[in-house]
Design an enzyme around this catalytic site. Structure first.
Site, PDB file in Angstrom:
ATOM      1  N   HIS A  88    -114.821 -47.704  96.767  1.00 21.21           N
ATOM      2  CA  HIS A  88    -115.654 -47.803  97.971  1.00 21.21           C
ATOM      3  C   HIS A  88    -116.726 -48.872  97.791  1.00 21.21           C
ATOM      4  O   HIS A  88    -117.001 -49.656  98.712  1.00 21.21           O
ATOM      5  CB  HIS A  88    -116.311 -46.456  98.284  1.00 21.21           C
ATOM      6  CG  HIS A  88    -115.332 -45.400  98.685  1.00 21.21           C
ATOM      7  ND1 HIS A  88    -115.706 -44.204  99.262  1.00 21.21           N
ATOM      8  CD2 HIS A  88    -113.977 -45.350  98.581  1.00 21.21           C
ATOM      9  CE1 HIS A  88    -114.618 -43.469  99.496  1.00 21.21           C
ATOM     10  NE2 HIS A  88    -113.569 -44.148  99.086  1.00 21.21           N
ATOM     11  N   ASP A 143    -105.501 -44.501 100.034  1.00 15.71           N
ATOM     12  CA  ASP A 143    -106.971 -44.515  99.976  1.00 15.71           C
ATOM     13  C   ASP A 143    -107.429 -45.966  99.926  1.00 15.71           C
ATOM     14  O   ASP A 143    -106.717 -46.860 100.400  1.00 15.71           O
ATOM     15  CB  ASP A 143    -107.491 -43.653  98.806  1.00 15.71           C
ATOM     16  CG  ASP A 143    -106.961 -44.083  97.450  1.00 15.71           C
ATOM     17  OD1 ASP A 143    -106.578 -45.262  97.297  1.00 15.71           O
ATOM     18  OD2 ASP A 143    -106.928 -43.233  96.526  1.00 15.71           O
TER      19      ASP A 143
HETATM   20  O1  T3D Z   1    -109.168 -41.982  91.152  1.00 10.46           O
HETATM   21  C1  T3D Z   1    -108.829 -42.765  92.049  1.00 10.46           C
HETATM   22  O2  T3D Z   1    -109.575 -43.696  92.375  1.00 10.46           O
HETATM   23  C2  T3D Z   1    -107.488 -42.582  92.708  1.00 10.46           C
HETATM   24  C3  T3D Z   1    -107.030 -43.824  93.349  1.00 10.46           C
HETATM   25  C4  T3D Z   1    -105.730 -44.121  93.456  1.00 10.46           C
HETATM   26  C5  T3D Z   1    -105.351 -45.389  94.064  1.00 10.46           C
HETATM   27  C6  T3D Z   1    -103.946 -45.853  93.744  1.00 10.46           C
HETATM   28  O3  T3D Z   1    -103.787 -47.044  93.682  1.00 10.46           O
HETATM   29  S1  T3D Z   1    -102.705 -44.746  93.503  1.00 10.46           S
HETATM   30  C7  T3D Z   1    -101.274 -45.778  93.347  1.00 10.46           C
HETATM   31  C8  T3D Z   1    -101.175 -46.396  91.972  1.00 10.46           C
HETATM   32  N1  T3D Z   1    -100.122 -47.386  91.862  1.00 10.46           N
HETATM   33  C9  T3D Z   1     -98.838 -47.050  91.770  1.00 10.46           C
HETATM   34  O4  T3D Z   1     -98.433 -45.902  91.853  1.00 10.46           O
HETATM   35  C10 T3D Z   1     -97.868 -48.186  91.525  1.00 10.46           C
HETATM   36  C11 T3D Z   1     -97.214 -48.030  90.169  1.00 10.46           C
HETATM   37  N2  T3D Z   1     -96.380 -49.175  89.851  1.00 10.46           N
HETATM   38  C12 T3D Z   1     -95.169 -49.346  90.400  1.00 10.46           C
HETATM   39  O5  T3D Z   1     -94.680 -48.590  91.213  1.00 10.46           O
HETATM   40  C13 T3D Z   1     -94.423 -50.556  89.942  1.00 10.46           C
HETATM   41  O6  T3D Z   1     -94.957 -50.988  88.721  1.00 10.46           O
HETATM   42  C14 T3D Z   1     -94.458 -51.733  90.960  1.00 10.46           C
HETATM   43  C15 T3D Z   1     -93.608 -51.388  92.172  1.00 10.46           C
HETATM   44  C16 T3D Z   1     -95.886 -52.050  91.394  1.00 10.46           C
HETATM   45  C17 T3D Z   1     -93.861 -52.989  90.288  1.00 10.46           C
HETATM   46  O7  T3D Z   1     -92.593 -52.666  89.762  1.00 10.46           O
HETATM   47  P1  T3D Z   1     -91.891 -53.673  88.717  1.00 10.46           P
HETATM   48  O8  T3D Z   1     -90.533 -53.120  88.440  1.00 10.46           O
HETATM   49  O9  T3D Z   1     -91.985 -55.052  89.236  1.00 10.46           O
HETATM   50  O10 T3D Z   1     -92.802 -53.639  87.391  1.00 10.46           O
HETATM   51  P2  T3D Z   1     -92.892 -52.456  86.308  1.00 10.46           P
HETATM   52  O11 T3D Z   1     -91.916 -52.708  85.217  1.00 10.46           O
HETATM   53  O12 T3D Z   1     -92.886 -51.143  86.977  1.00 10.46           O
HETATM   54  O13 T3D Z   1     -94.413 -52.698  85.762  1.00 10.46           O
HETATM   55  C18 T3D Z   1     -94.705 -53.708  84.798  1.00 10.46           C
HETATM   56  C19 T3D Z   1     -95.663 -53.102  83.797  1.00 10.46           C
HETATM   57  O14 T3D Z   1     -96.873 -52.750  84.479  1.00 10.46           O
HETATM   58  C20 T3D Z   1     -95.109 -51.801  83.189  1.00 10.46           C
HETATM   59  O15 T3D Z   1     -95.605 -51.721  81.890  1.00 10.46           O
HETATM   60  P3  T3D Z   1     -94.598 -51.977  80.628  1.00 10.46           P
HETATM   61  O16 T3D Z   1     -93.445 -51.040  80.790  1.00 10.46           O
HETATM   62  O17 T3D Z   1     -94.193 -53.416  80.761  1.00 10.46           O
HETATM   63  O18 T3D Z   1     -95.461 -51.705  79.427  1.00 10.46           O
HETATM   64  C21 T3D Z   1     -95.783 -50.750  84.043  1.00 10.46           C
HETATM   65  O19 T3D Z   1     -95.926 -49.506  83.390  1.00 10.46           O
HETATM   66  C22 T3D Z   1     -97.150 -51.378  84.271  1.00 10.46           C
HETATM   67  N3  T3D Z   1     -97.774 -50.853  85.491  1.00 10.46           N
HETATM   68  C23 T3D Z   1     -97.396 -51.103  86.768  1.00 10.46           C
HETATM   69  N4  T3D Z   1     -98.200 -50.480  87.601  1.00 10.46           N
HETATM   70  C24 T3D Z   1     -99.109 -49.824  86.869  1.00 10.46           C
HETATM   71  C25 T3D Z   1     -98.848 -50.056  85.516  1.00 10.46           C
HETATM   72  N5  T3D Z   1     -99.585 -49.524  84.537  1.00 10.46           N
HETATM   73  C26 T3D Z   1    -100.617 -48.716  84.905  1.00 10.46           C
HETATM   74  N6  T3D Z   1    -100.915 -48.458  86.187  1.00 10.46           N
HETATM   75  C27 T3D Z   1    -100.208 -48.980  87.185  1.00 10.46           C
HETATM   76  N7  T3D Z   1    -100.537 -48.750  88.476  1.00 10.46           N
END
Ligand code: T3D
Length: 261
Positions: A88, A143
């Site tokens: 925020h 959010d």
């Molecule tokens: O307390 C509060 O404030 C709550 C607030 C919440 C707000 C939010 O944003 S909740 C939503 C959080 N975000 C997600 O759920 C998205 C998670 N990520 C994904 O779904 C996918 O990574 C993507 C669709 C964005 C991209 O997919 P892709 O296949 O291109 O990449 P990948 O292989 O999934 O990710 C690459 C790396 O980034 C991977 O790490 P590694 O395996 O190479 O070591 C992955 O774990 C890391 N990574 C991606 N997103 C996140 C992340 N690590 C931590 N947090 C993430 N959000």
């Protein structure tokens, strides 16, 4: 200002803030939220900065909240408290800066990363960028201002569909839906954003900022109140150097030299 998780550069009146946690596709941890807030504050305070670009390093814009940090936090911090104290404040800072903010969306913008992209005033996306409300995949609601901003941009049916499917939306669809201003080839994104930045940085910054104030305020006002508000704001713009210069330049048939004041 510390810059462990972001880069901050100023050139030709344009501040560029680059989210820089490449290994996580620029997921927001607490430090990156704070450093991004500080960078926007710095850009707001510095009179030589007249436009701001927000972009991501590597292949992502931002994947939203760092989920590893989120899992650890949940033990001792309430989510609502975390949102209030972090996202925020960042979004409020972005809306408060009376200078154009250009989001240069270089790759995936997911979760709160999409919220921060939407809080920019304008968005240019690389052809390969995608937009995604990832929240429902992990049992959360959107959010970071998304419930307010996104339906206003693309309408409720598309916004709700994005929320409950968590499907990726291409840059071309985002453009057609009104979520972004332009799509460019991946390799042209950085230069296009800088060129927009330089153009705005040589414009009437005070009027650009007051326009942002009037339009954002108008979302909350009835028409009569908005008319009255814009008349008062125009009074300020009409007393600016740039208004005097703009009129003189027009009458003298020469390009104006705006100072931003
Ligand atoms: O307390 C509060 O404030 C709550 C607030 C919440 C707000 C939010 O944003 S909740 C939503 C959080 N975000 C997600 O759920 C998205 C998670 N990520 C994904 O779904 C996918 O990574 C993507 C669709 C964005 C991209 O997919 P892709 O296949 O291109 O990449 P990948 O292989 O999934 O990710 C690459 C790396 O980034 C991977 O790490 P590694 O395996 O190479 O070591 C992955 O774990 C890391 N990574 C991606 N997103 C996140 C992340 N690590 C931590 N947090 C993430 N959000």
């Amino acid at each position: 200002m510390s810059t462990d998780t972001i880069r901050f550069e100023v050139d030709n009146g344009v501040a560029t803030i680059t989210l820089n946690r490449v290994a996580t596709l620029n997921a927001f941890n607490d430090l990156m939220i704070q450093e991004t807030i500080d960078a926007f504050k710095q850009a707001g305070r510095d009179d030589s900065v007249r436009a701001v670009i927000l972009t991501g390093a590597g292949r992502g814009f931002s994947s939203g909240q760092d989920l590893a940090e989120f899992r650890d936090h949940k033990k001792d911090v309430s989510v609502s408290g975390h949102l209030r104290g972090g996202y925020h404040k960042l979004i409020q800072q972005m809306l408060k800066i009376e200078k154009p903010i250009i989001g240069a969306i270089n790759g995936v913008a997911a979760g709160a990363g999409l919220g921060i992209a939407l809080a920019c005033d304008l968005r240019i996306a690389a052809q390969s960028a995608v937009f995604m409300l990832a929240f429902s995949k992990i049992g959360l609601i959107p959010d970071a201002g998304i419930n307010w901003l996104l339906p206003r941009m693309i309408g409720y049916p598309r916004a709700y569909q994005m929320a409950i499917t968590a499907d990726k939306v291409s840059a071309q669809s985002a453009l057609a839906w009104g979520m972004i201003n332009e799509v460019v080839a991946d390799e042209a994104l950085a230069e296009t954003a800088q060129s927009w930045g330089r153009r705005f940085a040589s414009g009437p910054t005070l009027a650009f900022g007051l326009t942002k104030r009037a339009m954002l305020r108008a979302f909350e006002q009835d028409f009569e109140t908005a008319l009255e508000y814009e008349a008062n704001i125009q009074e300020i713009a009409a007393r600016s150097h740039d208004n005097v210069e703009g009129i003189a330049a027009f009458l003298e048939k020469r390009p104006p030299t705006f100072t931003g004041r």
